[in-house]
Design a protein around this motif. Sequence first.
Motif, short mmCIF file in Angstrom:
data_model
loop_
_atom_site.label_atom_id
_atom_site.label_comp_id
_atom_site.label_asym_id
_atom_site.label_seq_id
_atom_site.Cartn_x
_atom_site.Cartn_y
_atom_site.Cartn_z
N ASP A 98 59.87 34.62 38.42
CA ASP A 98 59.86 34.97 39.83
C ASP A 98 59.05 36.27 40.00
O ASP A 98 59.60 37.36 39.89
CB ASP A 98 61.31 35.15 40.32
CG ASP A 98 62.13 33.88 40.17
OD1 ASP A 98 61.92 32.95 40.97
OD2 ASP A 98 62.97 33.81 39.24
N TYR A 99 57.78 36.15 40.35
CA TYR A 99 56.93 37.32 40.50
C TYR A 99 55.67 36.94 41.29
O TYR A 99 55.37 35.75 41.51
CB TYR A 99 56.55 37.88 39.13
CG TYR A 99 55.76 36.93 38.27
CD1 TYR A 99 54.36 36.97 38.24
CD2 TYR A 99 56.40 36.01 37.44
CE1 TYR A 99 53.65 36.12 37.45
CE2 TYR A 99 55.68 35.15 36.64
CZ TYR A 99 54.28 35.20 36.65
OH TYR A 99 53.57 34.32 35.85
N ILE A 100 54.92 37.98 41.63
CA ILE A 100 53.59 37.81 42.22
C ILE A 100 52.64 38.73 41.49
O ILE A 100 53.00 39.84 41.11
CB ILE A 100 53.59 38.10 43.74
CG1 ILE A 100 53.98 39.56 44.01
CG2 ILE A 100 54.46 37.11 44.50
CD1 ILE A 100 53.80 39.97 45.47
N ASP A 101 51.41 38.26 41.33
CA ASP A 101 50.33 39.08 40.76
C ASP A 101 49.33 39.36 41.88
O ASP A 101 48.77 38.42 42.48
CB ASP A 101 49.64 38.36 39.62
CG ASP A 101 50.50 38.28 38.37
OD1 ASP A 101 51.44 39.10 38.27
OD2 ASP A 101 50.24 37.41 37.52
N ILE A 102 49.11 40.64 42.16
CA ILE A 102 48.15 41.03 43.19
C ILE A 102 47.10 41.91 42.53
O ILE A 102 47.43 42.91 41.89
CB ILE A 102 48.88 41.76 44.36
CG1 ILE A 102 47.85 42.21 45.40
CG2 ILE A 102 49.77 42.86 43.89
CD1 ILE A 102 48.49 42.69 46.71
N TYR A 103 45.82 41.54 42.67
CA TYR A 103 44.74 42.25 41.97
C TYR A 103 43.46 42.16 42.81
O TYR A 103 43.37 41.38 43.77
CB TYR A 103 44.54 41.66 40.57
CG TYR A 103 44.38 40.16 40.54
CD1 TYR A 103 43.11 39.57 40.52
CD2 TYR A 103 45.50 39.33 40.51
CE1 TYR A 103 42.96 38.21 40.50
CE2 TYR A 103 45.35 37.96 40.49
CZ TYR A 103 44.08 37.39 40.49
OH TYR A 103 43.96 36.03 40.46
N GLN A 104 42.48 42.94 42.39
CA GLN A 104 41.21 42.99 43.11
C GLN A 104 40.25 41.92 42.60
O GLN A 104 40.31 41.54 41.43
CB GLN A 104 40.57 44.38 42.96
CG GLN A 104 41.44 45.50 43.50
CD GLN A 104 40.79 46.87 43.29
OE1 GLN A 104 39.63 46.95 42.87
NE2 GLN A 104 41.53 47.93 43.59
N SER A 105 39.36 41.47 43.47
CA SER A 105 38.45 40.41 43.09
C SER A 105 37.38 40.86 42.10
O SER A 105 36.88 40.05 41.32
CB SER A 105 37.76 39.83 44.35
OG SER A 105 37.00 40.87 45.01
N ASP A 106 37.04 42.14 42.08
CA ASP A 106 36.03 42.59 41.16
C ASP A 106 36.56 42.73 39.73
O ASP A 106 35.77 42.93 38.81
CB ASP A 106 35.46 43.95 41.59
CG ASP A 106 36.54 45.00 41.73
OD1 ASP A 106 37.74 44.63 41.66
OD2 ASP A 106 36.20 46.18 41.92
N SER A 107 37.85 42.58 39.57
CA SER A 107 38.43 42.64 38.22
C SER A 107 38.45 41.27 37.54
O SER A 107 38.80 41.17 36.36
CB SER A 107 39.85 43.22 38.26
OG SER A 107 40.71 42.35 38.98
N VAL A 108 38.11 40.22 38.26
CA VAL A 108 38.12 38.86 37.69
C VAL A 108 36.88 38.71 36.83
O VAL A 108 35.75 38.94 37.31
CB VAL A 108 38.17 37.80 38.80
CG1 VAL A 108 38.13 36.40 38.20
CG2 VAL A 108 39.40 37.98 39.66
N PRO A 109 37.00 38.32 35.56
CA PRO A 109 35.83 38.19 34.70
C PRO A 109 34.98 37.00 35.10
O PRO A 109 35.44 36.05 35.68
CB PRO A 109 36.43 38.02 33.30
CG PRO A 109 37.81 37.47 33.54
CD PRO A 109 38.26 38.06 34.85
#
Length: 264
Positions: free
Chosen positions: A253-264
């Motif tokens: 039970d979680y969510i991952d929130i991140y920036q698009s420029d960190s996606v390889p």
Amino acid sequence: MCALLLLPASLAHAQVVTNTQALDELANKQPAPAHTAPHAAAHKTPPAPKRVAPKPVTKPPLTHPVTPAPAASGTPAPAKQSAPAAATAAPQTTPAPASSTKPATPAHPAVPATIPLAPPPVPQLTPAPPDVELHPFPMPAQPAIDEKATGTVSTIPGGVRVTFAAGAATLNPETHQALLAFAQSLADKPHVRALIDAYSSGAVDDPSMPRRISLSRGLAARSVLMNSGIPSTRIYLRVIGLPKAPAANGGQDYIDIYQSDSVP
């Protein structure tokens, strides 16, 4: 003798008896003398000519070119060709004179084209007033914050991971502050987008329930970002539901929130 000569000619009469049969026999035996023919013809009155009704003239079908009529100058017309010669002669077509045909005139005269003296002016577009907001988007309400709600914050590449209690989507002060800090990091990066992946635990044979809980958690994080000044066009939410593999701490039970420029 003198008395007889003095008698008027009108009183002298002579009786002549003619035998027609004898005259016929005489005509058969001996021809009449030549000097008597003009004398007899001079005293005869010619019979009146009989009037014969003119017969209708039927024109035969044209099998050969028509010969033009002779001119009125008195030149005799040429002899008519015979039928075989006319059939073998090549037909000659006489071109019509140019003056005999006139161009057809239209029923109504054409209207002459009018050319404007100057081009029309360039249309001026009136800009919208600056105080009118175009396509306003409703701002979602802030999510409820519960101090007793279960939840932790951990760092991931380019963002954070926020956990929840099983079957819950409530934020506590710690998780809420982590979302505000993430929104602040996007303020100076207008070209970067926020990506949210929402997960939830549940039964394998009922995937709809985990997806509904994951959607509630993702919308709560989205509301925090939008109220912090991040437009909705920069936020991408993916509702996954049951994760394929448990997280590092063993939770689902979680969510991952991140920036698009960190996606390889």
